[in-house]
Scaffold this motif. Structure first.
Motif, PDB file in Angstrom:
ATOM      1  N   LEU A  28      74.372  45.939  -1.866  1.00 10.40           N
ATOM      2  CA  LEU A  28      73.882  46.765  -0.762  1.00 10.40           C
ATOM      3  C   LEU A  28      73.296  48.073  -1.287  1.00 10.40           C
ATOM      4  O   LEU A  28      72.225  48.518  -0.832  1.00 10.40           O
ATOM      5  N   ARG A  60      73.313  51.351   4.667  1.00  8.68           N
ATOM      6  CA  ARG A  60      74.296  51.721   3.647  1.00  8.68           C
ATOM      7  C   ARG A  60      75.117  52.923   4.097  1.00  8.68           C
ATOM      8  O   ARG A  60      76.340  52.959   3.886  1.00  8.68           O
ATOM      9  N   MET A 276      70.822  40.389   3.058  1.00  4.31           N
ATOM     10  CA  MET A 276      70.990  41.484   2.097  1.00  4.31           C
ATOM     11  C   MET A 276      70.470  41.067   0.726  1.00  4.31           C
ATOM     12  O   MET A 276      69.836  41.861   0.014  1.00  4.31           O
TER      13      MET A 276
END
Length: 575
Positions: A28, A60, A276
């Motif tokens: 991430l 994030r 992601m």
């Protein structure tokens, strides 16, 4: 060629894809650094007052805030945190926040009732439970109050831990909602607690997380007995995404609309982690609704979805289907149950998208076989693809464990990076499924072609044995669905005192279509072998489904036994 000597044994190949060592939290952070302003997560529900568009940088930031809140509550590496909720944004934030700090997210089926969730909370050693107050009349919080009445006596949940007789490991309950309730923390309070945690403290914890740590635990009932907690690591989750997205020809420009439930591997991995890994945009549905799915395809210019066959059928049968512009849709992953040829034909003709078939299970962290984008339509329709990279497979005789020859049927075994580490606190059950040589016994009946492509015949437990002859429901279901009046067909075996089992077909007709039992029986007699013709036909408006869209065949079987008065035969079969 990975097959030798005509044996149904595929030796692992790399297919040009290497495996990587990375944790979910680090992934991430990498995406946020590379794509700070790109749209990462979209919730478009103006009807509920939910409009969310987060860039990767904002994504994030929110995950880090939740991670700090969990640290403030004392969540340690390896602690189990259960989430009992539909596909709301908080679910995703909790999933990635726990991964950052080395916690384990334990997914709870949204259909569970009090006794089932109590089992998970006890067996899974749950420290923290996060839940919505209710869903579709299922009162989640009231169920927890019934299990742990001591919760209502917790005066200050930010400071005071729960001490419940029936749930000794559970310390706190977090409500994913706005209304205060006795004894529980609100999600916004959890986030606020994190303001006391420094960036350095979060970074230090994140640095301690190992790629081989368990990141997720999903409960699966399997074939028999109590649900089992399947343990999956950062390594298997990220690399499963890597190989599936590569073979599926997915890219960073996908706009990924998905209704797969987050408690299921196709939602938590195939939704959150796929997107992601790709650095694409994820557009979840809170729960599956065929009209909403079509609306999001059009409004958000969706390019890709993961949908089980029942979902695709529901969209194709939606009365307003023709109103929507689906020209942006190019890829569809489907699987979980057999995918009839006729359904893929309809998807291509009416939606303009190519279906790729994936096959796997929770214990294999998702797919173990998958079609290539370049495979012919006929090949994709006839098989579930080739083994994924870095994965060996073989088909064995269930009675002897010996590898069968190509083309012969047997149980599918698989070995590779994506296999679970085991069932939580169930060593005996783990040993039954995962042998000492690392082979995972799937319980699926399959045949391997000489080129390595796999044909799934059905589940070992779903196979119908009628008078000593093996009958595979998937074959007959695919035949029945080619009838112009039939939208969906499900076959189950029901007990018979003479034949052992008989075949029952449960049919759902297309909107406005008519078909009698006699007409359908004659159609079957004219086109399939006599022993495959169902003895019983039932017409229904809907099937009992799991939250992931799979038909609950055991429930169909139980209903038919009662309707047909076969209780005595059932008792004899199990005696």
């Amino acid at each position: 060629m990975a097959i030798q000597n005509g044996q149904a044994h595929w030796e692992a190949e790399e297919f040009g894809v290497d495996l990587i060592e990375q944790t979910l939290g680090d992934l991430l952070d990498q995406r946020a650094a590379e794509l700070p302003d790109k749209e990462a997560l979209v919730y478009h529900y103006p009807e509920f007052g939910l409009e969310m568009r987060l860039s990767y940088s904002q994504y994030r930031h929110m995950v880090n805030r939740v991670a700090k809140g969990l640290l403030a509550l004392g969540v340690e590496r390896g602690d189990h945190v259960a989430v009992w909720a539909p596909n709301v944004p908080e679910w995703i934030f909790l999933q990635l926040a726990l991964a950052k700090i080395g916690g384990v997210i334990v997914t709870v089926n949204t259909n569970y009732r009090a006794a089932e969730v109590e089992y998970v909370l006890q067996q899974g050693d749950i420290k923290l439970l996060c839940l919505t107050e209710e869903l579709r009349g299922n009162a989640y919080l009231e169920s927890v109050y019934d299990i742990a009445p001591e919760l209502k006596d917790v005066a200050e949940p930010t400071q005071q831990k729960l001490q419940a007789a029936r749930l000794p490991k559970l310390e706190r309950v977090v409500l994913l909602g706005k209304a205060s309730r006795p004894g529980v923390l609100l999600f916004e309070q959890l986030v606020a607690l994190g303001e006391t945690i420094s960036d350095e403290a979060l970074a230090a914890r994140q640095a301690s997380v190992n790629t081989r740590d368990v990141a997720m635990m999903q409960y699966t009932s399997g074939t028999t007995g109590f649900p089992k907690g399947v343990m999956l690591t950062h390594h298997s989750l990220i690399n499963q995404s890597r190989v599936a997205c590569t073979r599926g020809d997915l890219a960073a420009d996908e706009r990924y609309v998905t209704a797969m439930p987050l408690f299921h591997i196709a939602g938590s991995l195939g939704g959150t982690i796929y997107s992601m890994y790709l650095g694409c945009t994820l557009i979840p549905l809170i729960a599956f609704d065929p009209l909403k799915h079509l609306e999001l395809f059009q409004q958000e210019r969706g390019t890709f979805t993961f949908a089980v066959p029942t979902m695709l059928i529901a969209m194709l049968q939606q009365p307003r289907f023709t109103e929507f512009d689906l020209s942006s849709v190019r890829r569809i992953f489907t699987g979980a149950t057999p995918v009839p040829v006729v359904l893929m034909e309809q998807v291509k003709e009416r939606m303009g998208a190519d279906c790729s078939i994936v096959f796997g299970m929770t214990e294999t962290c998702g797919a173990v076989t998958q079609s290539f984008h370049t495979d012919s339509f006929e090949l994709k329709a006839a098989t579930v693809g080739l083994p994924i990279p870095h994965t060996s497979m073989k088909v064995v005789d269930p009675a002897t464990g010996e590898t069968v020859t190509c083309g012969a049927s047997g149980e599918l075994w698989t070995k590779g990076f994506s296999n679970m580490t085991g069932y939580y606190n169930m060593p005996d059950k783990t040993a039954e499924t995962l042998d000492d040589d690392g082979w995972l016994h799937t319980g699926d009946l399959a045949a391997m072609r000489p080129d390595g492509y796999i044909n799934i015949i059905g589940r070992v437990k779903d196979m119908i044995i009628r008078g000593g002859e093996n009958i595979y429901p998937a074959e007959i279901e695919a035949f029945l669905m080619r009838h112009p009046a039939i939208a969906e067909a499900q076959l189950v075996g029901v007990p018979d005192q003479f034949m052992g089992e008989e075949v029952a077909a449960v049919i759902k007709l297309k909107s406005g279509a008519t078909l009698s039992e006699d007409e359908l029986r004659e159609h079957c007699k004219a086109n399939i072998s006599r022993h495959k013709v169902p003895k019983y036909f039932r017409f229904v408006e809907s099937y009992p489904l799991t939250m992931s869209g799979k038909v609950q065949k055991f429930a169909l079987r139980e209903q038919l036994i009662k309707e047909l008065g076969l209780e005595e035969a059932a008792d004899l079969k199990t005696a």
